[in-house]
Design an enzyme around this catalytic site. Structure first.
Site, PDB file in Angstrom:
ATOM      1  N   ASP A  32       0.896  -1.492   0.081  1.00 26.53           N
ATOM      2  CA  ASP A  32      -0.072   0.060   0.050  1.00 26.53           C
ATOM      3  C   ASP A  32       0.664   1.517   0.568  1.00 26.53           C
ATOM      4  OD1 ASP A  32      -1.993  -1.832   0.077  1.00 26.53           O
ATOM      5  OD2 ASP A  32      -2.998  -0.988   1.915  1.00 26.53           O
ATOM      6  N   ASP A  36       0.931   4.533  -2.696  1.00 25.18           N
ATOM      7  CA  ASP A  36       0.789   5.327  -2.372  1.00 25.18           C
ATOM      8  C   ASP A  36       1.227   6.484  -2.727  1.00 25.18           C
ATOM      9  OD1 ASP A  36      -1.605   4.957  -0.809  1.00 25.18           O
ATOM     10  OD2 ASP A  36      -0.619   5.136   0.608  1.00 25.18           O
ATOM     11  N   LEU A  82     -10.138   9.124  -0.197  1.00 25.66           N
ATOM     12  CA  LEU A  82      -9.762   9.893   1.137  1.00 25.66           C
ATOM     13  C   LEU A  82      -8.418  10.539   0.420  1.00 25.66           C
ATOM     14  CD1 LEU A  82     -10.972   8.500   4.344  1.00 25.66           C
ATOM     15  CD2 LEU A  82     -11.711  10.683   3.046  1.00 25.66           C
ATOM     16  N   GLU A 112     -12.489   8.353  13.300  1.00 22.50           N
ATOM     17  CA  GLU A 112     -13.112   7.033  12.868  1.00 22.50           C
ATOM     18  C   GLU A 112     -11.579   6.503  12.773  1.00 22.50           C
ATOM     19  OE1 GLU A 112     -15.983   7.718   9.860  1.00 22.50           O
ATOM     20  OE2 GLU A 112     -16.878   9.301  10.799  1.00 22.50           O
ATOM     21  N   LYS A 114      -9.128   3.455  10.658  1.00 23.17           N
ATOM     22  CA  LYS A 114      -9.602   3.789   8.648  1.00 23.17           C
ATOM     23  C   LYS A 114      -9.723   2.537   8.765  1.00 23.17           C
ATOM     24  CE  LYS A 114      -8.485   5.090   4.363  1.00 23.17           C
ATOM     25  NZ  LYS A 114      -7.768   3.880   3.557  1.00 23.17           N
ATOM     26  N   ASP A 116      -9.562  -1.059   7.108  1.00 23.12           N
ATOM     27  CA  ASP A 116      -8.593  -1.979   5.727  1.00 23.12           C
ATOM     28  C   ASP A 116      -9.388  -3.003   5.478  1.00 23.12           C
ATOM     29  OD1 ASP A 116      -6.404  -2.005   4.850  1.00 23.12           O
ATOM     30  OD2 ASP A 116      -5.396  -2.674   5.493  1.00 23.12           O
ATOM     31  N   ARG A 135     -17.828  -0.022  -4.109  1.00 18.24           N
ATOM     32  CA  ARG A 135     -17.376   0.931  -4.903  1.00 18.24           C
ATOM     33  C   ARG A 135     -17.185   1.155  -7.008  1.00 18.24           C
ATOM     34  NH1 ARG A 135     -12.377   4.501  -2.098  1.00 18.24           N
ATOM     35  NH2 ARG A 135     -11.237   2.850  -3.225  1.00 18.24           N
ATOM     36  N   TYR A 223     -18.964  -2.852   8.783  1.00 20.57           N
ATOM     37  CA  TYR A 223     -19.217  -1.381   9.818  1.00 20.57           C
ATOM     38  C   TYR A 223     -19.737   0.381   8.876  1.00 20.57           C
ATOM     39  CZ  TYR A 223     -16.499  -3.228  13.969  1.00 20.57           C
ATOM     40  OH  TYR A 223     -16.853  -4.032  14.914  1.00 20.57           O
ATOM     41  N   LYS A 290     -13.145  13.665  10.119  1.00 20.39           N
ATOM     42  CA  LYS A 290     -14.363  14.238   9.273  1.00 20.39           C
ATOM     43  C   LYS A 290     -15.223  15.512   9.894  1.00 20.39           C
ATOM     44  CE  LYS A 290     -15.458   9.115   7.352  1.00 20.39           C
ATOM     45  NZ  LYS A 290     -16.490   8.775   7.521  1.00 20.39           N
ATOM     46  N   LYS A 314      -2.880   8.364   7.981  1.00 21.46           N
ATOM     47  CA  LYS A 314      -2.023   6.575   7.592  1.00 21.46           C
ATOM     48  C   LYS A 314      -1.158   6.993   9.269  1.00 21.46           C
ATOM     49  CE  LYS A 314      -3.770   5.060   3.910  1.00 21.46           C
ATOM     50  NZ  LYS A 314      -2.970   4.547   2.547  1.00 21.46           N
ATOM     51  N   CYS A 409      23.626 -29.293  12.759  1.00 21.58           N
ATOM     52  CA  CYS A 409      23.312 -27.750  13.324  1.00 21.58           C
ATOM     53  C   CYS A 409      24.466 -26.728  12.751  1.00 21.58           C
ATOM     54  CB  CYS A 409      23.683 -28.613  15.146  1.00 21.58           C
ATOM     55  SG  CYS A 409      23.577 -26.412  15.959  1.00 21.58           S
ATOM     56  N   CYS A 412      27.081 -27.070  15.676  1.00 18.98           N
ATOM     57  CA  CYS A 412      27.447 -27.812  16.763  1.00 18.98           C
ATOM     58  C   CYS A 412      28.061 -28.857  15.817  1.00 18.98           C
ATOM     59  CB  CYS A 412      27.460 -28.660  17.800  1.00 18.98           C
ATOM     60  SG  CYS A 412      25.446 -28.966  17.850  1.00 18.98           S
ATOM     61  N   CYS A 427      18.334 -29.391  16.447  1.00 12.68           N
ATOM     62  CA  CYS A 427      19.855 -29.787  16.966  1.00 12.68           C
ATOM     63  C   CYS A 427      19.580 -31.032  18.363  1.00 12.68           C
ATOM     64  CB  CYS A 427      20.392 -28.352  17.258  1.00 12.68           C
ATOM     65  SG  CYS A 427      22.066 -29.677  18.021  1.00 12.68           S
ATOM     66  N   CYS A 433      25.940 -29.076  22.411  1.00  9.53           N
ATOM     67  CA  CYS A 433      26.097 -27.373  21.811  1.00  9.53           C
ATOM     68  C   CYS A 433      25.974 -26.040  22.047  1.00  9.53           C
ATOM     69  CB  CYS A 433      24.286 -27.835  20.789  1.00  9.53           C
ATOM     70  SG  CYS A 433      23.951 -26.133  19.671  1.00  9.53           S
TER      71      CYS A 433
HETATM   72  S1  IVH Z   1     -15.251   7.874   4.781  1.00  4.15           S
HETATM   73  C1  IVH Z   1     -16.727  11.005   1.178  1.00  4.15           C
HETATM   74  N1  IVH Z   1     -14.815   6.487   6.536  1.00  4.15           N
HETATM   75  O1  IVH Z   1     -11.009   4.270   3.487  1.00  4.15           O
HETATM   76  C2  IVH Z   1     -15.241   9.422   2.131  1.00  4.15           C
HETATM   77  N2  IVH Z   1     -13.568   5.557   4.887  1.00  4.15           N
HETATM   78  O2  IVH Z   1      -9.470   5.718   1.358  1.00  4.15           O
HETATM   79  C3  IVH Z   1     -15.517   8.296   1.795  1.00  4.15           C
HETATM   80  N3  IVH Z   1     -12.162   3.444   4.828  1.00  4.15           N
HETATM   81  O3  IVH Z   1     -12.986   4.398   0.018  1.00  4.15           O
HETATM   82  C4  IVH Z   1     -14.926   7.578   2.987  1.00  4.15           C
HETATM   83  N4  IVH Z   1     -12.438   3.802   7.128  1.00  4.15           N
HETATM   84  O4  IVH Z   1     -12.740   2.353   2.022  1.00  4.15           O
HETATM   85  C5  IVH Z   1     -13.818   6.681   4.937  1.00  4.15           C
HETATM   86  N5  IVH Z   1     -13.884   4.906   8.804  1.00  4.15           N
HETATM   87  C6  IVH Z   1     -14.277   5.787   7.286  1.00  4.15           C
HETATM   88  C7  IVH Z   1     -12.953   4.551   6.855  1.00  4.15           C
HETATM   89  C8  IVH Z   1     -13.181   4.814   5.480  1.00  4.15           C
HETATM   90  C9  IVH Z   1     -12.371   3.109   6.127  1.00  4.15           C
HETATM   91  C10 IVH Z   1     -11.891   3.547   3.299  1.00  4.15           C
HETATM   92  C11 IVH Z   1     -12.896   3.830   2.849  1.00  4.15           C
HETATM   93  C12 IVH Z   1     -13.420   4.497   1.321  1.00  4.15           C
HETATM   94  C13 IVH Z   1     -10.766   5.227   1.399  1.00  4.15           C
HETATM   95  C14 IVH Z   1     -10.424   6.026   1.121  1.00  4.15           C
END
Ligand code: IVH
Length: 688
Positions: A32, A36, A82, A112, A114, A116, A135, A223, A290, A314, A409, A412, A427, A433
């Protein structure tokens, strides 16, 4: 300019390929963090040279086009991505921008984890679940309704009462909790099926199965964290209130969500979640901030693929890619041979690492790791870095062959053997040893064993290498002169003799301290001694149980299998290890020598299970206590006959929960066990 255009094309192609692997094949070949970086470079290039931007550049899109496996769904409102922040400074810039443009100081944010996993949108019409979609590229996703119906935490009907909204789209993440992922993989391996690469790929791959019956077998959870289209409902004024409302409608919302104000509040949340990250039941790769008020969100608006009112902060990546330079083995105290890789140093989880463990030969065979391979390694928290997988598309040298456990080993030369049914190779050299001897000394001297301060791995290694000690009993013979001799030879070997020593000055304070520390360890307890001896499977808690049950070392050494099995928690395997240990003459000699060198331990009358008020009861301590450490509390409970254990099970009689107790408390409550807080514990102790 030609170079810039070439680099741009290169980045576009690389990111497209990565998207395809991630979204369609569920088999990413870069981490990831690498992704990025590529995306950031592309964005920077396009900001500097706007003429390079094409409508279908990956910078303009959030994911990948639908695969064609499923029907397509056009999202009524696009599903956005995001922006990322990788440093406090970037978060500060984000907050300043909001403060400047809205005129608010100390704006409130919803904060919140994030999650995964995989983003999805759930559509409810008149309170009933009608459609769910991935999505996809943000505007069009895949219709995975049938699969989502198998996810138990997604309500099929809203808990709204008589007047449900005409339309309500709820957005959130499909994830596979870590424990379920581990359990799934353990079963897959046992049954010879392919394990899942990580929880996120597990979630994505499971949801995008063509056969919903397969999805139903996968442990997925949902969630909620945002809304899509809404018709016929009065929304609250803030995002955090909306999350509460979603909870009331029956959607799971992460218990870790909260609110925070201003930069300081955001960074405090980041820190606190970061500290709890490893204990959370699911993987997260950062936190999301947010802006809480919806009217302020509107003022801030959007850029092409992301809102300007939110940002993902991140965590340092836990996975990184590097190259295997060598595969070596380590021999542990019990002879267990553990393979590990020497690799090109790489940053992961916030530190630079150059070694990762491979656990055992099975793991190597499963991963097929070879010298020269490009591998993904992972380091979570304080955990030793491990190799997760080989990057299949990386080129492997043509002459590379599968790795094999050495037959002998490296320390030894004794045979390395693996008993049928065991995953660990050992061993067979035993205390012959040097590697095992060194580890035996390190363990013997460790803090919770004989507690010889200052005697760590390096000195243990040198003492054994230079023949100054053969067994742990020899430690008690050592004089200051022996340590100086050790140091002199080590310096000569490493070509690191200090100039002061060459000039004839010898510092010996450190050696005096060591001799004093060894001296101080002469008086100890039976349980520490038993633990220090390093009998296989006799950890601290078993040592304690044995010491209490038998009272003296002689009584334990005289015990036969039947007598051992009467001790609570000693099964046939541990009993066999104890018998085997004391049957070996060299171990009996070491004990005799320890005695001869004046090592003494407390011995007392045997204390059997029926003696104290908590006898026969298993107690678990969790969370932080204010008045004492958990160790101290454990010792007090043990003195009253309790057995203190680290894990909650049906057999637990009592859980003592301090501050910030987590999963153990939840489990105890699930099992309906008795739970005390610190005040109850103190009242009980005072009454004894
Ligand atoms: S809000 C308008 N909240 O991160 C914003 N996204 O990089 C919409 N994700 O597509 C996303 N935890 O798959 C939001 N607490 C959270 C999140 C979250 C994970 C993921 C989600 C999103 C991606 C964006």
């Amino acid at each position: 300019m030609a170079d810039t255009a070439r680099r741009h094309a290169e980045l576009v192609a690389r990111i497209r390929d990565a998207n395809h692997r991630y979204y369609q094949l569920d088999a990413p070949d870069i981490t990831d963090a690498e992704y990025d970086l590529l995306l950031r470079e592309l964005e920077a290039l396009e900001t500097a040279h706007p003429q390079l931007v094409q409508a279908n550049s990956p910078s303009q899109r959030v994911g990948d086009a639908p695969s064609g496996k499923f029907a397509q769904v056009r999202h009524a409102l696009p599903m956005l991505s995001l922006a990322n922040a990788f440093s406090d400074t970037e978060v500060a810039e984000f907050v300043e921008r909001i403060e400047r443009e809205t005129g608010d100081d100390l704006p409130a944010f919803s904060v919140e984890p994030k999650l995964d996993g995989l983003a999805i949108s759930l559509r409810y019409e008149h309170g009933m679940f009608v459609r769910g979609a991935t999505r996809g590229d943000g505007s069009t996703g895949e219709d995975v309704t049938a699969n989502l119906r198998t996810v138990k935490s997604i309500p099929m009907q809203l808990a709204t009462g008589l007047f449900p909204p005409e339309v309500l789209e709820v957005r959130g993440e499909i994830i596979m909790p870590r424990a379920d992922f581990e359990a799934y993989n353990a079963r897959a391996r046992a049954e010879g099926r392919k394990p899942l690469a990580n929880p996120r790929n597990g979630a994505a791959g499971s949801l995008r199965q063509l056969d919903a019956a397969v999805t139903a077998q996968r442990p997925l959870t949902f969630y909620a964290y945002a809304l899509g289209e809404v018709q016929g409902a009065d929304l609250p004024a803030t995002h955090s209130q909306t999350l509460q409302w979603l909870r009331q409608l029956g959607f799971p919302v992460s218990p870790e969500v909260g609110t925070a104000a201003g930069l300081t509040g955001l960074l405090a949340y980041y820190k606190s979640i970061g500290e709890r990250r490893d204990g959370l039941p699911y993987d997260i790769d950062g936190v999301v901030y947010k802006l809480d008020r919806f009217d302020r969100q509107q003022e801030m608006g959007f850029v092409s693929r992301a809102p300007r009112w939110a940002i993902a902060h991140k965590f340092p990546a836990e996975e990184a890619r590097t190259t295997v330079e060598a595969i070596e083995v380590n021999v542990g105290r019990t002879g267990a041979v553990t393979p590990w890789v020497q690799m090109t140093p790489v940053q992961v989880g916030g530190v630079t690492v150059s070694r990762a463990t491979l656990h055992n030969a099975d793991q190597i065979a499963r991963l097929d790791v070879r010298v020269g391979d490009s591998v993904i390694i992972r380091r979570a928290g304080d955990v030793i870095p491990e190799v997760v997988r080989v990057v299949e598309s990386a080129r492997r040298p043509p002459d590379s062959v599968p790795w094999q456990m050495p037959a002998h080993c490296p320390d030894c030369g004794s045979a390395i053997e693996r008993e049928a049914g065991e995953v660990v190779a050992r061993c067979t050299g035993g205390l012959f040893c040097p590697a095992q001897r060194v580890q035996a000394v390190v363990h013997f001297a460790s803090r919770r064993a004989m507690d010889i301060e200052g005697l760590g791995e390096r000195f243990a290694q040198d003492l054994v290498t230079f023949g100054l000690i053969q067994t742990v009993a020899d430690l008690y013979r050592l004089q200051v002169a022996d340590f100086l001799e050790m140091k002199r030879r080590a310096d000569a070997r490493d070509d690191s003799t200090p100039a002061t020593v060459k000039a004839g000055k010898i510092a010996d304070k450190w050696a005096q301290n060591l001799v004093a520390a060894i001296e101080a360890s002469r008086n100890t307890t039976l349980e520490r001694l038993l633990f220090a001896l390093g009998i296989s499977d006799v950890g601290e808690s078993t040592a304690k149980t044995l010491a209490r049950h038998f009272g003296s070392l002689d009584a334990l050494m005289a015990a036969d299998e039947a007598a051992l099995q009467q001790v609570p928690d000693i099964g046939p395997v541990v009993a066999a290890h104890i018998l085997h240990f004391f049957a070996q003459s060299h171990n009996r000699e070491v004990i005799a020598e320890l005695r001869a060198h004046g090592v003494r331990w407390t011995e007392g009358a045997p204390q059997r299970a029926s003696d104290g008020p908590l006898s026969g009861k298993t107690v678990v301590l969790t969370g932080a206590l204010e008045s004492m450490s958990r160790d101290e509390a454990g010792a007090k409970l043990e003195a009253l006959g309790a057995r203190v254990s680290g894990s909650v099970s049906k057999k637990t009689a009592l859980l003592i929960a301090g501050q910030a107790a987590g999963s153990k408390l939840a489990k105890a409550q699930d099992l309906g066990l008795e739970v005390w807080d610190e005040a109850q514990l103190l009242a009980f102790l005072a009454a004894q």
